[in-house]
Scaffold this active site. Structure first.
Site, mmCIF file in Angstrom:
data_model
loop_
_atom_site.group_PDB
_atom_site.id
_atom_site.type_symbol
_atom_site.label_atom_id
_atom_site.label_comp_id
_atom_site.label_asym_id
_atom_site.label_seq_id
_atom_site.Cartn_x
_atom_site.Cartn_y
_atom_site.Cartn_z
ATOM 1 N N PRO A 271 0.833 -1.151 0.094
ATOM 2 C CA PRO A 271 0.001 -0.080 0.003
ATOM 3 C C PRO A 271 0.882 1.389 0.248
ATOM 4 O O PRO A 271 0.378 2.226 0.225
ATOM 5 C CB PRO A 271 -0.762 -0.053 1.385
ATOM 6 N N LYS A 274 6.437 2.183 2.276
ATOM 7 C CA LYS A 274 7.890 2.322 2.080
ATOM 8 C C LYS A 274 8.200 3.049 0.939
ATOM 9 O O LYS A 274 9.471 3.902 0.932
ATOM 10 C CB LYS A 274 8.457 0.729 1.876
ATOM 11 N N CYS A 387 6.128 -9.396 6.207
ATOM 12 C CA CYS A 387 5.358 -9.182 7.387
ATOM 13 C C CYS A 387 4.831 -10.533 8.198
ATOM 14 O O CYS A 387 3.639 -10.506 8.431
ATOM 15 C CB CYS A 387 4.232 -8.085 7.386
#
Length: 456
Positions: A271, A274, A387
């Site tokens: 999304p 970063k 993640c």
């Protein structure tokens, strides 16, 4: 008790919510639970659907919208416990044609036993809601009896439960025990029962924004808020001074060091947290993702924060950069994964992911890592992250990659790279964060990152 899979009839009737206080919020939470429990849809997707003009959340005020999400999220976090508790009050599962009755029950038990809502308010609203559904209305009397018993007897049953074992799928708990040990695995599963705090990455002046938003600056530079509220109403949002990003998710991009004026490729960019970090650091970012829909959010946030990046919609595996320079000195690949490190934020994950999903994701990660290696210039840096708490998606991927790619070697992450989070540095020089880290400050997402260097 097997979770029933009735048809979602949450929109059969829409009586005035004012007739029964809280009816609209319970209707919305039932719709959200039906989307996850019976349709297998992610909670975030269900929230987006229900916020549309015809959705159950659309007509609610912000407080009721928040309450609906809290009910649904709590019911999902505690689904195993609630299922176990219901076996004491139901002789058999509700039939398939019971409408939204099962979702009403799960939401109501979450309210009574885990959210401390007044029993009379919960029972009244949930029974009224059942009566608006053409199938659930036939079970309104049963729901009334079950919920009244639960309000009297449920706390004793809850206190005797093994919350870790009941709420965590066996395959996940076994994996964490084998990887992190019994004590840490139990602590991780316990951490997943609590809502995660809201972390922000700021363009500048973290201390100033922490003071304005009544938050705190974490050792790694993120701002953690101590009070909730709608994100888009907070000071600095419209001016693009910050974006939402868990403190752990903000770490991998920092591992490049100084990227001012450097060319950086952010693979699987959506999304976009970063991408924003790298752009704010002065990098010339190419943000690539195969999902045009998800890149809309990236583009919106770039505009809101007044940052620039070259946004590309393409499948990374078949993509080639335009121009003569086909490689980048800095490549970041945040690979699609099981996301088990984000269960605090996404309590639907344990119910939607399986070992078969993990195997498919590992294959995808291998291909993406190989492509990222091709796109990394000689002497360049490749950062791989996920993640996920699963070693198959982290440590094992890197070991296999290095064994097959002698042109790359690990550039060890050091304690100096992670100030205030030294425990995240592994013996092999990778980064591994856990939800149990910074526990007194509210924890953090589980993340893995490795920093690799390509030979000149």
């Amino acid at each position: 008790m097997n979770t029933p899979r009735p048809k979602n009839n949450t929109r059969n009737k829409r009586p005035n919510a004012n007739k029964t206080p809280g009816l609209g919020a319970r209707r919305a939470s039932a719709a959200l639970l039906a989307a996850v429990m019976t349709e297998g849809r992610p909670l975030d997707e269900a929230l987006a659907t229900e916020q549309d003009v015809n959705g159950t959340l659309a007509r609610l005020d912000p407080r009721d919208r928040g309450f609906a999400r809290t009910i649904a999220a709590t019911a999902l976090r505690r689904q195993g416990q609630i299922t176990d508790i219901l076996t004491h009050f139901l002789d058999k599962p509700l039939p398939e044609k019971s409408g939204i009755a099962p979702q009403i029950l799960y939401g109501a038990i979450a309210e009574l036993l885990f959210l401390d809502v007044a029993p009379h308010a919960t029972v009244s609203a949930c029974v009224a809601l059942a009566k608006t559904d053409k199938n659930a209305r036939h079970f309104s009397g049963l729901l009334n009896a079950v919920l009244r018993r639960a309000s009297r007897e449920g706390a004793e049953l809850r206190d005797a439960q093994d919350a870790v074992a009941l709420n965590t799928p066996e395959w996940l708990l076994t994996s964490w025990r084998e990887t992190y040990g019994e004590e840490t695995a139990s602590a991780i599963a316990t951490a997943h029962l609590t809502e995660a705090p809201l972390d922000l990455s700021v363009k500048s002046d973290a201390a100033g924004w922490a003071e304005k938003l009544k938050g705190t600056v974490l050792p790694t530079g993120s701002v953690r808020l101590t009070e909730g509220g709608r994100v888009d109403t907070l000071e600095g949002y419209k001016d693009g001074e910050w974006w939402v990003q868990d403190a752990a998710a903000a770490l991998p991009a920092k591992l490049f060091g100084d990227v001012k004026d450097a060319r950086v490729l952010d693979l699987c960019a959506a999304p976009g947290g970063k991408t924003l970090e790298l752009a704010a650091a002065g990098a010339n970012v190419t943000a690539l993702d195969r999902s045009a829909k998800r890149l809309v959010r990236v583009t919106h946030n770039l505009k809101r924060t007044k940052l620039d990046a070259n946004v590309v919609t393409a499948n990374a595996l078949g993509w080639e950069p335009d121009g003569d320079d086909k490689t980048f000195p800095h490549v970041l690949v945040d690979a699609p994964c099981s996301a088990t490190g984000t269960i605090r934020r996404h309590p639907d994950i344990p119910h939607l992911k399986s070992t078969s999903d993990l195997a498919k994701l590992v294959m995808q990660q291998e291909k993406l890592l190989a492509k990222a290696a091709e796109l990394t210039a000689p002497g360049g840096t490749l950062i791989y992250c996920t993640c996920s708490l699963q070693p198959e998606e982290g440590e094992q991927r890197i070991e296999k990659f290095l064994a097959a790619n002698p042109a790359f070697e690990r550039e060890p992450i050091t304690k100096a790279d992670l100030p205030g989070l030294e425990e995240a540095v592994t013996p092999t020089g990778d980064m591994r964060t856990l939800p149990t880290f910074w526990a007194s400050e509210g924890g953090m997402d589980g993340f893995f990152a490795a920093r690799l260097k390509r030979a000149e």
